[in-house]
Enzyme design. Structure first.
Site, PDB file in Angstrom:
ATOM      1  N   LYS A 206       0.765  -1.280  -0.331  1.00 12.39           N
ATOM      2  CA  LYS A 206       0.205  -0.018  -0.202  1.00 12.39           C
ATOM      3  C   LYS A 206       0.580   1.527   0.201  1.00 12.39           C
ATOM      4  O   LYS A 206       0.362   2.437  -0.334  1.00 12.39           O
ATOM      5  CB  LYS A 206      -1.166  -0.257   1.245  1.00 12.39           C
ATOM      6  CG  LYS A 206      -1.841   1.542   1.484  1.00 12.39           C
ATOM      7  CD  LYS A 206      -2.604   1.670   0.617  1.00 12.39           C
ATOM      8  CE  LYS A 206      -3.220   3.064   0.587  1.00 12.39           C
ATOM      9  NZ  LYS A 206      -4.465   3.497  -0.034  1.00 12.39           N
ATOM     10  N   CYS A 260      -3.272  11.599   1.429  1.00 11.85           N
ATOM     11  CA  CYS A 260      -2.591   9.868   1.328  1.00 11.85           C
ATOM     12  C   CYS A 260      -1.434  10.329   0.402  1.00 11.85           C
ATOM     13  O   CYS A 260       0.164   9.656   1.329  1.00 11.85           O
ATOM     14  CB  CYS A 260      -3.581   8.998  -0.216  1.00 11.85           C
ATOM     15  SG  CYS A 260      -5.331   8.558   0.548  1.00 11.85           S
TER      16      CYS A 260
HETATM   17  N1  SAJ Z   1      -1.594  14.664  -9.145  1.00 14.45           N
HETATM   18  C1  SAJ Z   1      -1.376  15.588 -10.129  1.00 14.45           C
HETATM   19  N2  SAJ Z   1      -1.058  14.897 -10.932  1.00 14.45           N
HETATM   20  C2  SAJ Z   1      -1.039  14.044 -11.523  1.00 14.45           C
HETATM   21  C3  SAJ Z   1      -1.965  13.439 -10.447  1.00 14.45           C
HETATM   22  C4  SAJ Z   1      -2.370  13.609  -9.559  1.00 14.45           C
HETATM   23  O1  SAJ Z   1      -0.981  16.519  -9.150  1.00 14.45           O
HETATM   24  O2  SAJ Z   1      -0.999  13.410 -12.634  1.00 14.45           O
HETATM   25  C5  SAJ Z   1      -2.032  15.754  -7.604  1.00 14.45           C
HETATM   26  C6  SAJ Z   1      -3.845  15.682  -7.350  1.00 14.45           C
HETATM   27  O3  SAJ Z   1      -4.274  16.762  -7.601  1.00 14.45           O
HETATM   28  C7  SAJ Z   1      -3.407  15.575  -5.637  1.00 14.45           C
HETATM   29  C8  SAJ Z   1      -2.485  14.246  -5.072  1.00 14.45           C
HETATM   30  O4  SAJ Z   1      -1.615  14.471  -6.882  1.00 14.45           O
HETATM   31  O5  SAJ Z   1      -3.227  16.656  -5.069  1.00 14.45           O
HETATM   32  C9  SAJ Z   1      -2.919  13.138  -5.143  1.00 14.45           C
HETATM   33  O6  SAJ Z   1      -4.042  12.769  -5.995  1.00 14.45           O
HETATM   34  P1  SAJ Z   1      -4.407  11.495  -6.682  1.00 14.45           P
HETATM   35  O7  SAJ Z   1      -5.910  11.102  -7.572  1.00 14.45           O
HETATM   36  O8  SAJ Z   1      -3.352  11.135  -7.223  1.00 14.45           O
HETATM   37  O9  SAJ Z   1      -4.279  10.821  -5.354  1.00 14.45           O
HETATM   38  P2  SAJ Z   1      -5.309  10.797  -3.817  1.00 14.45           P
HETATM   39  O10 SAJ Z   1      -5.142  10.819  -3.049  1.00 14.45           O
HETATM   40  O11 SAJ Z   1      -7.501  10.897  -4.478  1.00 14.45           O
HETATM   41  O12 SAJ Z   1      -5.609   8.766  -4.017  1.00 14.45           O
HETATM   42  C10 SAJ Z   1      -4.410   8.158  -4.243  1.00 14.45           C
HETATM   43  C11 SAJ Z   1      -4.708   7.105  -4.774  1.00 14.45           C
HETATM   44  N3  SAJ Z   1      -2.992   5.743  -4.941  1.00 14.45           N
HETATM   45  C12 SAJ Z   1      -3.260   6.217  -5.943  1.00 14.45           C
HETATM   46  O13 SAJ Z   1      -3.457   5.989  -7.082  1.00 14.45           O
HETATM   47  C13 SAJ Z   1      -1.788   5.142  -5.988  1.00 14.45           C
HETATM   48  C14 SAJ Z   1      -6.396   6.061  -3.915  1.00 14.45           C
HETATM   49  O14 SAJ Z   1      -5.597   5.044  -5.123  1.00 14.45           O
HETATM   50  C15 SAJ Z   1      -5.350   5.310  -2.871  1.00 14.45           C
HETATM   51  O15 SAJ Z   1      -6.327   4.882  -2.412  1.00 14.45           O
HETATM   52  C16 SAJ Z   1      -5.485   6.536  -1.782  1.00 14.45           C
HETATM   53  O16 SAJ Z   1      -4.529   7.319  -2.701  1.00 14.45           O
HETATM   54  C17 SAJ Z   1      -5.422   6.959  -0.672  1.00 14.45           C
HETATM   55  O17 SAJ Z   1      -6.079   6.263   0.388  1.00 14.45           O
HETATM   56  O18 SAJ Z   1      -4.150   6.323  -0.164  1.00 14.45           O
END
Ligand code: SAJ
Length: 401
Positions: A206, A260
């Site tokens: 995880k 996360c």
């Molecule tokens: N972000 C970027 N660029 C990207 C993707 C995301 O700047 O290309 C930023 C987002 O805007 C945000 C942050 O990263 O600020 C995180 O967003 P996210 O959509 O990547 O992830 P979370 O935090 O909403 O959810 C993540 C997910 N993990 C993965 O994709 C590996 C989700 O599956 C997990 O369940 C969750 O963390 C968790 O609870 O751990």
């Protein structure tokens, strides 16, 4: 596993509430537990306290069917799911107080054959060292007859309900019997594959998933700063590089937020401080991005006499209302602290805030000299470059760039 099993979900947040209501609509008898009386009250009325597509409908139907009840006290059940927060303390050390407290509250209710599942994201070793240890301490009469496993949640906010069912799940018990019991439970409602391993491997898997994403976003964020120095449109450049069959660069942004990805990699760093060099560096790159954005805005603002800066978005990412660890919020707060600047804010997913008057986005655009796009919410994606003529535009998400 038959649906006549009873379930107690401890923690009714972004993971606990969707999980509890999904299980209730699948036919399980579910009691959801939260320490916040307002949350309990809201849910018992069939309403919700968080924004997540379709969750309102699911909760309403779960509560109306009588299969989901919220309570401030845990009750006896066959399966206990712990879904409480695991934030870090100031020194980036994990804070496991909620996991420990949740485990303690269920100890008096445990009976032979019960299954205790930890879904919260935790440092390696927590399922054994905190959950099993707490049960051993409080119920040494029973600890050998209870099944204990870690099954980390992996759902993406914004797509939780679909991913709760469709995602593959990694399940690791503290022993083989526990793993088998937890696999059987998840197989009763998950359509993805349920993969058995040890508790420690599940914990590390995880953390690795989120660190992987963090490192890849850091790469995109670093590129955005390099391209800015070289007057290259990073969005176009990434689009082109991604046409290579083995390249898939993520999107730069104003920084990484949420509870996360901005948190979990530190659990790896704190357990392997000397070895986790890349993971630590990625965290630093992503943590530094909001300040880089603020510097850029300042450079433009200094060209105006009384600049009006319009900020679009406060949430940590698109189409959620969650402001936790949000780089957009940090940026807007920093801008607002400058008494010489007027800062206007739009956040369509939040009704009201003490700190800011929230305005419709078109009004913000109209009244501003500088428009900063901080979140790519659906509403904002309708904005066209032609709507921003005569404005200085800082587009951190590539919405109009
Ligand atoms: N972000 C970027 N660029 C990207 C993707 C995301 O700047 O290309 C930023 C987002 O805007 C945000 C942050 O990263 O600020 C995180 O967003 P996210 O959509 O990547 O992830 P979370 O935090 O909403 O959810 C993540 C997910 N993990 C993965 O994709 C590996 C989700 O599956 C997990 O369940 C969750 O963390 C968790 O609870 O751990």
């Amino acid at each position: 596993m038959a649906y006549d099993k009873s379930i107690c979900v401890v923690g009714l947040g972004y993971i606990g509430l969707p999980t509890a209501s999904l299980l209730a609509t699948k036919g399980f008898d579910v009691v959801g537990v939260d320490i916040d009386p307002e949350v309990v009250d809201t849910i018992n009325k069939g309403n919700i306290h968080i924004v997540e597509p379709d969750l309102d409908i699911l909760v309403k139907s779960a509560v109306n069917s009588g299969k989901l009840k919220a309570s401030m006290q845990p009750v006896e059940a066959d399966v206990f799911i712990i879904a409480v927060p695991t934030p870090f303390k100031d020194e980036k050390e994990p804070n496991l107080a909620y996991v420990e407290a949740a485990t303690k509250t269920i100890c008096p209710l445990l009976k032979k054959g019960d299954l205790v599942i930890l879904e919260s994201t935790v440092p390696v070793g927590t399922t054994d060292d905190v959950v099993l240890a707490t049960i051993a301490l409080n119920r040494d009469d029973l600890v050998d007859e209870v099944n204990i496993a870690h099954c980390p949640e992996r759902v993406l906010p914004g797509q939780i309900l679909r991913e709760l069912i469709e995602n593959d799940r990694v399940v690791g018990g503290v022993d083989e019997r526990s793993t088998d019991a937890a696999v059987e439970f998840y197989e009763s409602f998950v359509s993805g594959e349920v993969l058995a391993t040890s508790a420690k491997t599940a914990e590390m898997a995880k953390l690795t998933e989120n660190a992987y994403r963090d490192v890849n976003i850091a790469f995109a964020n670093e590129l955005s700063m390099i391209c800015d120095e070289q007057a290259i449109n990073v969005w176009e450049m990434i689009r082109l590089a991604n046409r290579h069959p083995r390249v898939n660069i993520l999107n730069p942004g104003p920084g990484v937020g949420g509870h996360c990805i901005a948190v979990d990699p530190w659990f790896i760093v704190s357990s392997a401080p000397e070895t986790a060099k890349l993971i630590r560096t990625a965290r630093s790159v992503n943590d530094a991005k909001p300040n880089w954005v603020i510097d850029r805005i300042s450079r433009y603002a200094d060209r105006f006499k009384d600049p009006v800066i319009g900020c679009l978005g406060l949430a940590f990412k698109a189409d959620v209302d969650d402001l936790r660890e949000s780089p957009a919020l940090d940026i807007v707060q920093a801008l607002n602290a400058n008494a010489e600047w007027q800062v206007l804010v739009s956040e369509p997913n939040v009704d009201q805030m003490k700190e800011f008057d929230l305005l419709p986005y078109d009004e913000v655009i109209e009244r501003s000299d500088i428009v900063v796009i901080l979140v790519d919410h659906k509403k904002f994606r309708k904005i066209k470059a032609s709507d921003l003529k005569e404005k200085v535009v800082i587009d951190t998400r590539g919405v109009v760039s």
